[in-house]
Motif scaffolding. Sequence first.
Motif, short mmCIF file in Angstrom:
data_model
loop_
_atom_site.label_atom_id
_atom_site.label_comp_id
_atom_site.label_asym_id
_atom_site.label_seq_id
_atom_site.Cartn_x
_atom_site.Cartn_y
_atom_site.Cartn_z
N VAL A 196 -79.98 -82.28 -56.41
CA VAL A 196 -78.85 -81.61 -55.77
C VAL A 196 -77.55 -82.16 -56.37
CG1 VAL A 196 -78.77 -83.22 -53.83
CG2 VAL A 196 -77.80 -80.95 -53.58
N LEU A 245 -79.54 -73.98 -60.35
CA LEU A 245 -79.99 -73.09 -59.29
C LEU A 245 -79.02 -73.13 -58.11
CD1 LEU A 245 -83.74 -74.13 -59.38
CD2 LEU A 245 -82.86 -71.91 -60.05
N TYR A 304 -78.27 -76.91 -57.46
CA TYR A 304 -79.26 -77.86 -57.95
C TYR A 304 -79.31 -77.79 -59.47
CZ TYR A 304 -81.36 -78.28 -53.27
OH TYR A 304 -81.58 -78.54 -51.93
N ASN A 331 -77.61 -76.85 -40.63
CA ASN A 331 -78.55 -77.91 -40.94
C ASN A 331 -79.05 -77.77 -42.36
OD1 ASN A 331 -80.78 -79.54 -41.27
ND2 ASN A 331 -81.61 -79.16 -39.25
N ALA A 332 -78.70 -78.69 -43.23
CA ALA A 332 -79.05 -78.56 -44.65
C ALA A 332 -80.54 -78.64 -44.88
CB ALA A 332 -78.34 -79.64 -45.46
N GLY A 333 -81.31 -79.08 -43.91
CA GLY A 333 -82.74 -79.16 -44.10
C GLY A 333 -83.45 -77.85 -43.89
N ALA A 334 -82.74 -76.81 -43.45
CA ALA A 334 -83.36 -75.52 -43.16
C ALA A 334 -83.78 -74.83 -44.45
CB ALA A 334 -82.39 -74.65 -42.39
N LYS A 335 -84.63 -73.82 -44.28
CA LYS A 335 -85.19 -73.15 -45.46
C LYS A 335 -84.11 -72.47 -46.28
CE LYS A 335 -86.66 -69.38 -42.41
NZ LYS A 335 -86.61 -68.06 -43.02
N LEU A 336 -84.30 -72.51 -47.59
CA LEU A 336 -83.31 -72.07 -48.56
C LEU A 336 -83.77 -70.82 -49.28
CD1 LEU A 336 -82.69 -75.61 -50.11
CD2 LEU A 336 -81.17 -74.43 -48.52
N ARG A 364 -75.73 -74.68 -51.83
CA ARG A 364 -76.03 -75.86 -52.63
C ARG A 364 -76.28 -75.46 -54.07
NH1 ARG A 364 -77.82 -79.12 -48.65
NH2 ARG A 364 -79.18 -80.46 -49.86
N GLN A 389 -82.93 -59.26 -45.43
CA GLN A 389 -83.32 -60.52 -46.05
C GLN A 389 -82.25 -60.92 -47.05
OE1 GLN A 389 -87.16 -60.35 -47.89
NE2 GLN A 389 -87.19 -62.51 -48.39
N PHE A 408 -83.13 -69.07 -52.96
CA PHE A 408 -82.62 -69.45 -54.27
C PHE A 408 -82.29 -68.23 -55.12
CE2 PHE A 408 -83.32 -74.02 -54.81
CZ PHE A 408 -84.09 -74.31 -53.69
N GLY A 409 -81.31 -68.42 -56.01
CA GLY A 409 -81.07 -67.46 -57.06
C GLY A 409 -82.04 -67.69 -58.21
#
Lengths: 113, 109
Positions: free
Chosen positions: A46, A88, A36, A96-101, A34, A1, A103-104
């Motif tokens: 963003v 973040l 944010y 595809n930027a719409g895919a699940k992200l 990305r 993961q 985050f730190g």
Amino acid sequence: QQKVQQSPESLTVSEGAMASLNCTFSDGTSNNFRWYRQHSAKGLEVLVSIFSDGEKEEGRFTAHLNRANLHVSLHIREPQPSDSAVYLCAVSPYNNAGAKLTFGGGTRLTVRP
Amino acid sequence: EAAVTQSPRNKVAVTGGKVTLSCNQTNNHNNMYWYRQDTGHGLRLIHYSYGAGSTEKGDIPDGYKASRPSQENFSLILELATPSQTSVYFCASGNTEVFFGKGTRLTVV
């Protein structure tokens, strides 16, 4: 993961000085990175999206990606007090930027006048 | 700009009660997501959806259900709320770009 870590946890800079934030990730096949910005009690804005090694500039915000070193950074030129917020880093395995992200944990930036 | 609307914005629930968080987008995006944000953890993905009728488990789905009855609406359901689910919840939608709602602050007492 996928694991995404940000440093430092908090950063204070003076107005006009460069602010540098770091992000490391564990999956070297990741394709979409990305940054944010999140002001208190507000949603996420963003700032920069970067897909290939090198540099990407959006106004005063510049992202640097080095996939071999599993590292992406954000540099804020001439920061202002209004830039005080939580920043973040988010990583996705897909183009595809719409895919699940993933985050730190975020870096809290304070810009002193 | 694309708009994602969450309701309610604030909610206090009792332990063991049922909580439904709602999200609406009018951008015709196929993909919708539910995240929670806790100090030191950034945002973590709970459930997501690729379109009406579909729901998928994210990274931390335990204790949550999701429902996507239409393209526009995506709900997060806590059947038996627990204090550990006290958090700020964000909905997002997007195909090639991701847009976030303003968040729902949930407190379970």
